[in-house]
Write a protein that holds these residues in place. Structure first.
Motif, PDB file in Angstrom:
ATOM      1  N   PHE A 186     -15.865  19.572   7.197  1.00  0.00           N
ATOM      2  CA  PHE A 186     -14.658  20.005   7.900  1.00  0.00           C
ATOM      3  C   PHE A 186     -13.730  20.692   6.906  1.00  0.00           C
ATOM      4  O   PHE A 186     -13.934  20.626   5.696  1.00  0.00           O
ATOM      5  CB  PHE A 186     -13.954  18.834   8.594  1.00  0.00           C
ATOM      6  N   SER A 187     -12.727  21.378   7.436  1.00  0.00           N
ATOM      7  CA  SER A 187     -11.790  22.087   6.566  1.00  0.00           C
ATOM      8  C   SER A 187     -10.358  21.749   6.939  1.00  0.00           C
ATOM      9  O   SER A 187     -10.051  21.388   8.086  1.00  0.00           O
ATOM     10  CB  SER A 187     -12.004  23.604   6.641  1.00  0.00           C
ATOM     11  N   LEU A 188      -9.480  21.873   5.955  1.00  0.00           N
ATOM     12  CA  LEU A 188      -8.059  21.569   6.104  1.00  0.00           C
ATOM     13  C   LEU A 188      -7.267  22.764   5.600  1.00  0.00           C
ATOM     14  O   LEU A 188      -7.343  23.105   4.425  1.00  0.00           O
ATOM     15  CB  LEU A 188      -7.701  20.325   5.284  1.00  0.00           C
ATOM     16  N   PRO A 189      -6.524  23.441   6.478  1.00  0.00           N
ATOM     17  CA  PRO A 189      -5.770  24.618   6.032  1.00  0.00           C
ATOM     18  C   PRO A 189      -4.639  24.243   5.084  1.00  0.00           C
ATOM     19  O   PRO A 189      -4.043  23.166   5.192  1.00  0.00           O
ATOM     20  CB  PRO A 189      -5.229  25.201   7.339  1.00  0.00           C
ATOM     21  N   LEU A 190      -4.347  25.131   4.143  1.00  0.00           N
ATOM     22  CA  LEU A 190      -3.228  24.957   3.226  1.00  0.00           C
ATOM     23  C   LEU A 190      -2.052  25.798   3.700  1.00  0.00           C
ATOM     24  O   LEU A 190      -2.217  26.974   4.032  1.00  0.00           O
ATOM     25  CB  LEU A 190      -3.631  25.374   1.809  1.00  0.00           C
ATOM     26  N   ASP A 191      -0.885  25.201   3.721  1.00  0.00           N
ATOM     27  CA  ASP A 191       0.325  25.889   4.176  1.00  0.00           C
ATOM     28  C   ASP A 191       0.721  26.953   3.145  1.00  0.00           C
ATOM     29  O   ASP A 191       1.096  26.612   2.020  1.00  0.00           O
ATOM     30  CB  ASP A 191       1.452  24.869   4.356  1.00  0.00           C
ATOM     31  N   PRO A 192       0.667  28.249   3.515  1.00  0.00           N
ATOM     32  CA  PRO A 192       0.983  29.296   2.536  1.00  0.00           C
ATOM     33  C   PRO A 192       2.446  29.323   2.129  1.00  0.00           C
ATOM     34  O   PRO A 192       2.802  29.946   1.120  1.00  0.00           O
ATOM     35  CB  PRO A 192       0.583  30.590   3.272  1.00  0.00           C
ATOM     36  N   ALA A 193       3.310  28.649   2.912  1.00  0.00           N
ATOM     37  CA  ALA A 193       4.736  28.640   2.588  1.00  0.00           C
ATOM     38  C   ALA A 193       5.079  27.589   1.530  1.00  0.00           C
ATOM     39  O   ALA A 193       6.180  27.602   0.980  1.00  0.00           O
ATOM     40  CB  ALA A 193       5.559  28.383   3.851  1.00  0.00           C
ATOM     41  N   ARG A 194       4.143  26.695   1.247  1.00  0.00           N
ATOM     42  CA  ARG A 194       4.373  25.635   0.275  1.00  0.00           C
ATOM     43  C   ARG A 194       3.820  26.025  -1.094  1.00  0.00           C
ATOM     44  O   ARG A 194       2.930  26.866  -1.196  1.00  0.00           O
ATOM     45  CB  ARG A 194       3.650  24.356   0.722  1.00  0.00           C
ATOM     46  N   ASP A 195       4.371  25.402  -2.158  1.00  0.00           N
ATOM     47  CA  ASP A 195       3.741  25.596  -3.464  1.00  0.00           C
ATOM     48  C   ASP A 195       2.382  24.903  -3.440  1.00  0.00           C
ATOM     49  O   ASP A 195       2.107  24.044  -2.596  1.00  0.00           O
ATOM     50  CB  ASP A 195       4.622  25.087  -4.596  1.00  0.00           C
TER      51      ASP A 195
END
Length: 280
Positions: A44-53
């Motif tokens: 499975f995959s978990l997206p990373l929030d591009p607005a966060r460091d």
């Protein structure tokens, strides 16, 4: 990408399972599999929030999937990065630190320096990771083994390159929400690595150019030596016909039969995670 972590709320007897994570620029992709049962692999995959460091984005993604915090028998973390360089084996830690600074492998400050051994190749992979990220991973998982993605590709393909008398170029194609890239590993007829590099490939022409340029730098002959492709299926299907216009032997990498023991879901997992157990 599949998102199945909500269906995996818990794992019974997690000490009999392994966890492997690949950290990319846009997501964390995870596989878990049992060490005592076949056909058990889940991906499975978990997206990373591009607005966060980067550290905060990784932290939020991990905590969004509590199953990752189970007490697994072992945990491997594979970092997909271009902040690496292939160096001679046998250098000490002080030299690794000095080389990483000299080569300016990373813009992160501070950064943690790693050196991955590549047995029987005469080389090691020097790479860096933001120290905040490295510290988070170290305190969140129990003794995680850290790997650069290119190290696993080198270990696996170094062994394959010893078979036969021809030189070989391996083209590992990767795609995510931010574009495509190609890992190119060229091995001479002696099985030793001659070129190891990663490039962004916005177009198929870019993949063609970097592959043939790497062959030239490595002293390989597209009319005689092999080009083998793996990784993202769509990118592979697009690039392979183009390469066949300029090279005589262009084929897909044969998927490792040992990986099928974990189930057909292995076909959808990142190739570095699939071959990780085979590189040990």
């Amino acid at each position: 990408m599949t998102e199945r972590h909500n269906d995996i709320s818990s794992i019974e007897r997690p000490r009999l399972w392994r966890l492997a994570l690949q950290i990319d620029t846009d997501a964390i992709r995870a596989v878990v599999w049992s060490t005592v049962e076949e056909s058990s692999l889940l991906h499975f995959s978990l997206p990373l929030d591009p607005a966060r460091d980067r550290r905060k984005a990784i932290e939020e993604a991990v905590y969004a999937a509590p199953v990752l915090l189970s007490d697994f028998g072992s945990v491997d973390v594979v970092v997909r990065t271009r902040a690496y360089s292939v160096v001679p084996e046998g250098l000490d830690d002080d030299m690794h630190e000095r080389l990483a600074e000299y080569l300016r492998l990373s813009a992160d400050s501070p950064c943690t320096v790693y050196a991955d051994a590549v047995p029987d190749s005469g080389a090691a992979v020097l790479w860096t990771l933001d120290t905040d990220v490295a510290n988070f991973l170290a305190r969140t998982f129990r003794n995680p083994a850290m790997h650069c993605h290119i190290s696993l590709l080198m270990r696996y393909f170094s062994r394959k390159s010893l078979l036969g008398n021809s030189g070989k170029i391996y083209l590992h194609l990767h795609a995510n929400g931010r574009g495509r890239s190609a890992d190119i590993l060229a091995f001479g007829t002696d099985g030793r690595p001659a070129v190891v590099t990663t490039h962004a490939i916005p177009s198929d022409d870019d993949a063609l150019y970097y592959t043939l340029a790497s062959a030239n730098i490595a002293g390989l002959d597209p009319a005689e030596d092999e080009i083998l492709l793996c990784g993202d299926h769509a990118a592979r299907d697009a690039v392979m016909p183009r390469l066949r216009q300029y090279a005589a032997c262009v084929m897909p990498v044969i998927f490792p039969s040992a990986a099928f023991r974990n189930g057909r879901e292995a076909l959808n997992a990142p190739f570095p995670l699939v071959i990780l157990p085979l590189c040990e």
